[in-house]
Design a protein around this motif. Structure first.
Motif, PDB file in Angstrom:
ATOM      1  N   ILE A 251      -5.557   0.443  -4.499  1.00 48.55           N
ATOM      2  CA  ILE A 251      -4.488   0.464  -3.505  1.00 48.55           C
ATOM      3  C   ILE A 251      -5.035   0.140  -2.119  1.00 48.55           C
ATOM      4  O   ILE A 251      -4.441  -0.614  -1.362  1.00 48.55           O
ATOM      5  N   THR A 252      -6.175   0.743  -1.791  1.00 50.03           N
ATOM      6  CA  THR A 252      -6.767   0.532  -0.469  1.00 50.03           C
ATOM      7  C   THR A 252      -7.142  -0.934  -0.253  1.00 50.03           C
ATOM      8  O   THR A 252      -7.031  -1.451   0.862  1.00 50.03           O
TER       9      THR A 252
ATOM     10  N   ARG B  67       1.007   3.824  -3.195  1.00 48.41           N
ATOM     11  CA  ARG B  67       0.446   5.144  -2.924  1.00 48.41           C
ATOM     12  C   ARG B  67       1.515   6.220  -3.120  1.00 48.41           C
ATOM     13  O   ARG B  67       1.260   7.279  -3.673  1.00 48.41           O
TER      14      ARG B  67
ATOM     15  N   ASP C  86      -7.053   4.687  -6.283  1.00 47.99           N
ATOM     16  CA  ASP C  86      -7.182   4.757  -4.831  1.00 47.99           C
ATOM     17  C   ASP C  86      -7.875   3.511  -4.264  1.00 47.99           C
ATOM     18  O   ASP C  86      -7.410   2.918  -3.286  1.00 47.99           O
TER      19      ASP C  86
ATOM     20  N   ASN D 262       0.839  -1.203   0.000  1.00 46.18           N
ATOM     21  CA  ASN D 262       0.000   0.000   0.000  1.00 46.18           C
ATOM     22  C   ASN D 262       0.869   1.247   0.000  1.00 46.18           C
ATOM     23  O   ASN D 262       0.647   2.183  -0.778  1.00 46.18           O
ATOM     24  N   LYS D 263       1.878   1.292   0.878  1.00 46.40           N
ATOM     25  CA  LYS D 263       2.775   2.443   0.955  1.00 46.40           C
ATOM     26  C   LYS D 263       3.521   2.647  -0.356  1.00 46.40           C
ATOM     27  O   LYS D 263       3.664   3.766  -0.845  1.00 46.40           O
TER      28      LYS D 263
ATOM     29  N   GLU E  45       1.201   9.161  -5.944  1.00 41.89           N
ATOM     30  CA  GLU E  45       0.667  10.347  -5.280  1.00 41.89           C
ATOM     31  C   GLU E  45       0.838  11.611  -6.102  1.00 41.89           C
ATOM     32  O   GLU E  45       0.094  12.580  -5.917  1.00 41.89           O
TER      33      GLU E  45
ATOM     34  N   LEU F 294      -4.328   9.347  -9.573  1.00 39.64           N
ATOM     35  CA  LEU F 294      -4.324   8.701  -8.264  1.00 39.64           C
ATOM     36  C   LEU F 294      -5.721   8.259  -7.826  1.00 39.64           C
ATOM     37  O   LEU F 294      -5.892   7.190  -7.271  1.00 39.64           O
TER      38      LEU F 294
END
Length: 230
Positions: A227-228, A211, A224, A207-208, A215, A220
């Motif tokens: 990724i979440t 993102r 989103d 995730n990090k 970003e 993005l």
């Protein structure tokens, strides 16, 4: 509507639809209405101070006027900068009309680009110079757009919801964002995540990674949910 092809710094060719005079004018009118309401509230505050606190007004007249002028400048000039930076090239008006400001190379605008393009909005566009240039120039640019190297494009959502099985056939605008190696790692993760002992840690790291990678990208918000849900 006119379309334009841009080669990004990653050497990827992306096609955009340029925002026309109608959508840009409509967006500008909405933003002007919002600014007008803010200025009206400022004027009401001044009247209330003068009526209910005449002694305070008399004693701090200079500070009040100076502060009012500063707030007025922030509303008339800083509004667009703050909105474009916080809304990824959009303002409330642009968001309604689904248009966005980007750099001429396809990247998101920065503080420098927004400050430059909106400086000319304040000093020239009040005389309708921007409208004339949008109508007659090839890329529908205002003076500020030329100086800041920006363009205004239509926000197109041509890509389908991003899911694992669709990552290798992503819309051409986004295909450069994920490498083959990253795709293989994600595919392996999705297939084995229920059997991985420390899956929560791995999910957090993925995730990090993605993102942070996306970003600064225009797309993005399309990524989103993906990724979440990693």
């Amino acid at each position: 509507m006119k379309r334009i092809k841009i080669t990004t710094p990653e050497n990827i060719e992306v096609e955009y639809t340029l925002a026309g005079l109608g959508s840009r004018t409509g967006a500008a009118l909405i933003d002007m209405i919002i600014q007008g309401v803010m200025i009206l509230l400022l004027a009401i505050a001044l009247v209330l101070i003068g009526v209910f606190s005449p002694d305070f007004w008399s004693e701090y007249y200079g500070w009040i006027i100076g502060g009012t002028l500063l707030v007025y400048v922030l509303i008339s000039y800083g509004y667009f900068i703050a909105m474009e930076l916080s809304m990824n090239g959009m303002t409330p008006g642009k968001k309604i009309f689904k248009i966005r400001t980007i750099r001429s190379n396809g990247q998101p605008i920065t503080l420098k680009h927004s400050a430059l393009r909106n400086l000319f909005r304040v000093f020239l566009d009040v005389f309708a110079v921007g409208v004339v240039l949008i109508f007659f120039t090839k890329e529908h640019k205002r003076v500020g757009d030329y100086v800041a190297s920006t363009i205004v494009v239509v926000e197109e959502n041509k890509a389908r919801p991003i899911m694992m099985e669709g990552l290798n056939v992503i819309n051409e605008q986004y295909s450069h964002l994920i490498s083959q190696k990253e795709y293989e790692i994600l595919r392996e993760y999705v297939h084995r995540k229920n059997d991985i002992e420390d899956c929560d840690y791995l999910r957090t790291e993925l995730n990090k990674h993605f993102r942070k990678k996306f970003e600064t990208e225009v797309c993005l918000k399309e990524w989103d949910d993906f990724i979440t849900e990693l």
